[in-house]
Design an enzyme around this catalytic site. Structure first.
Site, short mmCIF file in Angstrom:
data_model
loop_
_atom_site.label_atom_id
_atom_site.label_comp_id
_atom_site.label_asym_id
_atom_site.label_seq_id
_atom_site.Cartn_x
_atom_site.Cartn_y
_atom_site.Cartn_z
N LEU A 92 -81.02 -15.26 55.47
CA LEU A 92 -81.54 -14.63 54.26
C LEU A 92 -81.67 -15.68 53.17
O LEU A 92 -80.75 -16.46 52.93
CB LEU A 92 -80.61 -13.50 53.82
CG LEU A 92 -80.37 -12.39 54.86
CD1 LEU A 92 -79.41 -11.34 54.31
CD2 LEU A 92 -81.68 -11.76 55.28
N LYS A 134 -74.39 -19.80 64.21
CA LYS A 134 -73.03 -19.69 63.69
C LYS A 134 -72.00 -19.73 64.83
O LYS A 134 -72.23 -19.14 65.90
CB LYS A 134 -72.84 -18.38 62.91
CG LYS A 134 -73.77 -18.26 61.73
CD LYS A 134 -73.62 -16.92 61.02
CE LYS A 134 -72.32 -16.81 60.29
NZ LYS A 134 -72.25 -15.55 59.49
N HIS A 190 -73.32 -12.65 48.05
CA HIS A 190 -72.16 -12.49 48.93
C HIS A 190 -71.26 -11.43 48.29
O HIS A 190 -70.62 -11.68 47.28
CB HIS A 190 -71.42 -13.81 49.08
CG HIS A 190 -70.27 -13.76 50.04
ND1 HIS A 190 -70.14 -14.61 51.11
CD2 HIS A 190 -69.18 -12.95 50.10
CE1 HIS A 190 -69.03 -14.33 51.78
NE2 HIS A 190 -68.42 -13.33 51.17
N GLU A 200 -66.89 -8.66 54.51
CA GLU A 200 -67.84 -9.48 53.77
C GLU A 200 -69.27 -9.15 54.20
O GLU A 200 -69.55 -9.00 55.39
CB GLU A 200 -67.54 -10.96 53.99
CG GLU A 200 -66.13 -11.33 53.55
CD GLU A 200 -65.92 -12.83 53.41
OE1 GLU A 200 -66.82 -13.60 53.80
OE2 GLU A 200 -64.86 -13.23 52.91
N ARG A 226 -56.56 -10.20 56.25
CA ARG A 226 -55.47 -10.79 55.45
C ARG A 226 -55.75 -10.55 53.98
O ARG A 226 -56.78 -9.96 53.60
CB ARG A 226 -55.40 -12.29 55.70
CG ARG A 226 -56.73 -13.01 55.43
CD ARG A 226 -56.61 -14.52 55.44
NE ARG A 226 -57.88 -15.18 55.46
CZ ARG A 226 -58.67 -15.38 54.42
NH1 ARG A 226 -58.32 -14.91 53.22
NH2 ARG A 226 -59.82 -16.02 54.53
N HIS A 244 -70.31 -23.22 51.43
CA HIS A 244 -69.64 -22.02 51.94
C HIS A 244 -68.21 -21.87 51.43
O HIS A 244 -67.45 -21.05 51.94
CB HIS A 244 -69.66 -21.99 53.47
CG HIS A 244 -71.03 -22.14 54.05
ND1 HIS A 244 -71.97 -21.13 54.00
CD2 HIS A 244 -71.64 -23.18 54.66
CE1 HIS A 244 -73.09 -21.54 54.58
NE2 HIS A 244 -72.91 -22.79 54.97
N GLU A 278 -68.63 -10.69 58.33
CA GLU A 278 -67.33 -10.90 58.94
C GLU A 278 -66.28 -10.08 58.21
O GLU A 278 -66.51 -9.57 57.12
CB GLU A 278 -66.92 -12.37 58.94
CG GLU A 278 -66.71 -12.97 57.56
CD GLU A 278 -66.28 -14.44 57.63
OE1 GLU A 278 -65.87 -14.89 58.72
OE2 GLU A 278 -66.36 -15.13 56.61
N GLU A 328 -78.32 -15.47 63.73
CA GLU A 328 -78.65 -14.42 62.77
C GLU A 328 -79.89 -14.82 61.98
O GLU A 328 -80.19 -16.01 61.82
CB GLU A 328 -77.51 -14.21 61.77
CG GLU A 328 -76.30 -13.54 62.31
CD GLU A 328 -75.23 -13.36 61.23
OE1 GLU A 328 -74.31 -12.59 61.47
OE2 GLU A 328 -75.33 -14.00 60.16
N LYS A 332 -66.14 -13.53 65.79
CA LYS A 332 -67.22 -13.00 64.98
C LYS A 332 -68.16 -12.08 65.77
O LYS A 332 -68.73 -11.13 65.23
CB LYS A 332 -68.02 -14.15 64.35
CG LYS A 332 -67.18 -15.07 63.46
CD LYS A 332 -66.53 -14.30 62.32
CE LYS A 332 -65.79 -15.22 61.37
NZ LYS A 332 -64.56 -15.77 61.91
#
Length: 452
Positions: A203, A158, A208, A275, A291, A235, A287, A200, A116
């Site tokens: 928010l 994260k 999303h 994303e 795929r 998530h 991120e 980070e 990440k």
């Protein structure tokens, strides 16, 4: 073009890839564990190979077994689907080293985006907007305190190698930071074997939003618009839409132009999804998934393009054959992920499906490997069906989804069908007035009402 493709996956996505191959005149090889010997993807494939016992680590994650199956059956390429080995750079390298084609991105890009921090560094260099936070992995708690003070609380710790909500903790004040730091690192180490974390700005009311892209080996990169995946619990996505109720064409085009230009410079190939968090009209990259996504059908429904076929063509060296101006968006699509879980507690509920009936009608699609008499095994992800609808407007799509959910029957096991029906009836969802935090509250309130 390939003559034979091995599908290194199971369930609905294996069946989805098989269908694309079949329409292209490509023979398929299904791999399966002993628990999946009677699964639909095994029944439909031209050939099948058992690669191990039920545990995924001994079968679907056994790279040597998967590649051996491809070699023994004479496959030309391997499609990994999503999950399992789809974002494993080492597997992609092994596939190519054995003279096979990996139907996906290059190993170096899988590896880059799987980290990440490296992904954020790459996007920063390409001019893609980011969430304010640390420039890389944090070595000490004191470093975390300094960054948190700079970006202001609340903040999010994260896992650098993480995903799916693991190794992710919120600290709303300096007093909470130490515990969040410790727990996130412990979870990251347990889940990914790497306790590296970064920080980070958290928010408080974002959406999303993700952007679907394809890139060929001839320098062409296009996007297929956005998906709104804000309806999440812990998530994990529950409902997805294309397009987003909060974006207009100008915002989509601006983001798409930035992303496609950046990926062109990077030399990216095949499918990918970037994303973002969106709040107050601003995008922030979080991120990239290298795929095919679970929710790719909603994009296919509004664009009329088969993304799996495009993946295969790209891997075979073909050019896209169209540009951004040729991709048109029509109507609205919604996907509900139906899982074999208790709709209130979300406890897994594997078992025998005594009755299965899929809804139908105009604009209704069901991606599932269920059938009456099928036994949902306890060893894998609980997703059992994806119900997708398409209609000219969002309001009509919601009405169509409500009707389709009412027609769908999965008896013998508990599923999340009742929760999806409740979401479709919720005024906030119907108005498009929700954030990534809305569903948690909705589920909690619904369970409280049921208990009372």
């Amino acid at each position: 073009m390939f003559g034979k493709v091995l599908i290194a996956n199971r369930g609905e996505i294996a069946l989805r890839v098989h269908r694309a191959c079949q329409e292209m005149g490509i023979r398929t090889v299904a791999v399966h564990s002993t628990a999946d010997a009677t699964a639909m993807h095994v029944r439909f494939a031209d050939e099948s190979v058992c690669i191990g016992p039920p545990a995924a680590r001994d079968s679907y994650l056994n790279m040597a077994a998967v590649i051996s199956a491809a070699m023994v059956t004479g496959a030309d390429a391997i499609h990994p689907g999503y999950g399992f080995l789809s974002e494993n750079a080492r597997f992609a390298e092994m596939v190519e080293a054995h003279g096979l084609k990996f139907i996906g991105p290059a190993p170096e890009h899988i590896r880059m985006m799987g980290d990440k921090i490296a992904a954020k560094d790459a996007m920063r260099s390409l001019g893609v907007p980011l969430v304010p936070g640390s420039m890389g992995a944090l070595e000490t708690l004191e470093q975390a305190r300094d960054v948190a003070e700079a970006v202001k609380y609340p903040v999010l710790i994260k896992a650098a190698a993480g995903g799916g909500g693991r190794g992710m903790k919120v600290a709303r004040s300096a007093d909470e930071l130490e515990e969040a730091w410790s727990v996130a690192r412990t979870e990251a180490k347990a889940a990914f074997g790497d306790d590296s974390v970064y920080l980070e700005k958290y928010l408080d009311r974002p959406r999303h939003i993700e952007l679907q892209v394809l890139a060929d080996t001839h320098g062409n990169v296009v996007h297929f618009g956005e998906r709104d995946c804000s309806l999440q619990r812990r998530h994990q996505k529950l409902v997805e839409e294309a397009g987003s109720p909060v974006l207009d064409a100008a915002a989509r085009d601006a983001l798409g132009a930035t992303v496609t230009a950046g990926l062109s410079k990077l030399g990216y190939r095949n499918a990918g999804t970037l994303e973002f968090l969106w709040q107050d009209g601003q995008f922030a990259f979080i991120e990239m998934n290298t795929r095919l996504q679970v929710e790719h059908p909603v994009t296919e429904m509004v664009c009329g393009i088969d993304l799996v076929k495009e993946q295969i063509r790209i891997a075979a060296g073909e050019a896209l054959g169209y540009g951004q101006k040729d991709i048109l968006f029509y109507g609205h699509a919604i996907e509900c992920r139906i899982t074999a879980e208790d709709p209130e507690s979300f406890a897994p509920n594997p078992g025998k499906v005594t009755t299965y009936h899929a809804p139908g009608g105009l604009g209704v699609r069901v991606d599932s490997a269920l059938y009456s008499g099928y036994v949902v095994p306890p060893h894998y992800d609980s997703l059992v069906a994806k119900l997708i609808v398409h209609a000219p407007t969002r309001a009509e799509a919601i009405g169509r989804m409500r009707r389709a959910l009412g027609e769908m029957v999965v008896a013998g096991i508990k599923t999340t069908l009742p929760l999806h029906q409740a979401v479709m009836e919720a005024p906030e969802f119907q108005d498009g007035d929700y954030t990534i935090h809305w569903l948690e509250r909705f589920v909690s309130d619904r369970n409280t009402d049921a208990a009372g």
